[in-house]
Design a protein around this motif. Structure first.
Motif, mmCIF file in Angstrom:
data_model
loop_
_atom_site.group_PDB
_atom_site.id
_atom_site.type_symbol
_atom_site.label_atom_id
_atom_site.label_comp_id
_atom_site.label_asym_id
_atom_site.label_seq_id
_atom_site.Cartn_x
_atom_site.Cartn_y
_atom_site.Cartn_z
ATOM 1 N N SER A 1 37.859 33.990 42.363
ATOM 2 C CA SER A 1 38.019 32.590 42.302
ATOM 3 C C SER A 1 39.386 32.102 41.697
ATOM 4 O O SER A 1 40.208 33.102 41.054
ATOM 5 N N VAL A 2 39.645 31.130 42.009
ATOM 6 C CA VAL A 2 41.030 30.489 41.400
ATOM 7 C C VAL A 2 40.834 29.102 40.651
ATOM 8 O O VAL A 2 40.224 28.420 41.211
ATOM 9 N N VAL B 193 43.693 33.540 38.765
ATOM 10 C CA VAL B 193 42.746 34.188 39.587
ATOM 11 C C VAL B 193 41.901 35.135 38.745
ATOM 12 O O VAL B 193 42.441 35.974 38.190
ATOM 13 N N ARG B 194 40.725 34.883 39.114
ATOM 14 C CA ARG B 194 39.552 35.784 37.940
ATOM 15 C C ARG B 194 38.621 36.319 39.088
ATOM 16 O O ARG B 194 38.445 35.974 40.154
ATOM 17 N N TYR B 195 38.341 37.567 38.453
ATOM 18 C CA TYR B 195 37.629 38.683 39.427
ATOM 19 C C TYR B 195 37.074 39.623 38.775
ATOM 20 O O TYR B 195 37.398 39.738 37.434
ATOM 21 N N VAL B 196 36.088 40.577 39.337
ATOM 22 C CA VAL B 196 35.469 41.630 38.473
ATOM 23 C C VAL B 196 36.024 42.899 39.173
ATOM 24 O O VAL B 196 36.119 42.715 40.325
ATOM 25 N N VAL B 197 36.445 43.728 38.461
ATOM 26 C CA VAL B 197 36.706 44.960 38.994
ATOM 27 C C VAL B 197 35.863 46.105 38.561
ATOM 28 O O VAL B 197 35.398 45.983 37.317
ATOM 29 N N VAL B 198 35.348 46.814 39.388
ATOM 30 C CA VAL B 198 34.310 47.835 38.980
ATOM 31 C C VAL B 198 35.004 49.251 39.034
ATOM 32 O O VAL B 198 35.687 49.737 40.118
ATOM 33 N N ALA B 199 34.850 49.925 38.092
ATOM 34 C CA ALA B 199 35.280 51.301 38.149
ATOM 35 C C ALA B 199 34.164 52.293 38.059
ATOM 36 O O ALA B 199 33.138 52.339 37.163
ATOM 37 N N SER B 200 33.990 53.412 39.152
ATOM 38 C CA SER B 200 33.098 54.277 39.125
ATOM 39 C C SER B 200 33.554 55.871 38.919
ATOM 40 O O SER B 200 34.785 56.001 39.665
ATOM 41 N N SER B 201 32.737 56.622 38.349
ATOM 42 C CA SER B 201 33.143 57.954 38.202
ATOM 43 C C SER B 201 32.470 58.866 39.354
ATOM 44 O O SER B 201 31.475 58.362 39.533
ATOM 45 N N LEU C 129 44.230 36.885 36.321
ATOM 46 C CA LEU C 129 45.617 37.183 36.636
ATOM 47 C C LEU C 129 46.456 35.706 36.641
ATOM 48 O O LEU C 129 46.155 34.646 37.218
ATOM 49 N N ARG C 130 47.521 35.915 36.033
ATOM 50 C CA ARG C 130 48.506 34.453 35.999
ATOM 51 C C ARG C 130 49.580 35.123 37.064
ATOM 52 O O ARG C 130 50.462 35.700 36.397
#
Length: 168
Positions: free
Chosen positions: A66-67, A73-81, A93-94
């Motif tokens: 989203s902005v 700018v907002r978002y979800v980041v997923v980390a998987s092992s 983010l700015r």
């Protein structure tokens, strides 16, 4: 002669960009309250190519991008092992200041946990989170500006590197 004209053109463009950068950073800027993080999804993620970690794979949930009215700018980041463990971060983010903020972290045991006292951090100073820099450089930001709407950012993140900023 051509070299002088090109050099003068580049110098003028650089000076103009620097002047624009100074005016883009609003001393009265206020961040709006971030919406709550969405449910974590592990399907349909946009993969991020990071060289920082071989053990983790990162992906952005396209539905979470989203902005905000504040230009974040907002978002979800997923980390998987490789073992199947999945964690996520809800970030902002700015682009005009090249900063990132982590609003909340998600892990399988506790769900979303807000980050207390979260502060804006320079993108370059986060060696353990290169994924934020990748999001900024490959889709969210164009120079010191936002790449467009949320759908523009998602499209850029999905695009091959050579086609990212082709607006045709």
């Amino acid at each position: 002669m051509l070299r002088r004209i090109l050099a003068l053109g580049f110098a003028c463009a650089a000076a103009s960009s620097f002047g624009q950068l100074l005016t883009d950073i609003d001393p009265n800027w206020k961040e709006v309250d971030a919406p709550p993080p969405p449910a974590v999804r592990t399907q349909g993620l946009i993969p991020l190519e990071t060289s920082a970690s071989i053990a983790l794979r990162f992906g952005v949930d396209p539905a979470s991008v989203s902005v905000g009215a504040d230009g974040v700018v907002r978002y979800v980041v997923v980390a998987s092992s490789a073992s199947g463990t999945v964690n996520a971060m809800y970030e902002g983010l700015r682009c005009n200041t090249a900063e990132v903020k982590v609003y909340a972290r998600h892990n399988p045991d506790s769900g979303w946990v807000p980050v207390r006292g979260a502060e804006w951090q320079p993108l370059q100073d986060r060696p353990n989170s290169r994924h934020s820099l990748v999001v900024a450089r490959t889709g969210a930001c164009m120079g010191r500006g936002i790449s467009g709407t949320a759908s523009d950012i998602v499209r850029a993140l999905r695009s091959p590197a050579e086609a990212r900023f082709d607006r045709r």
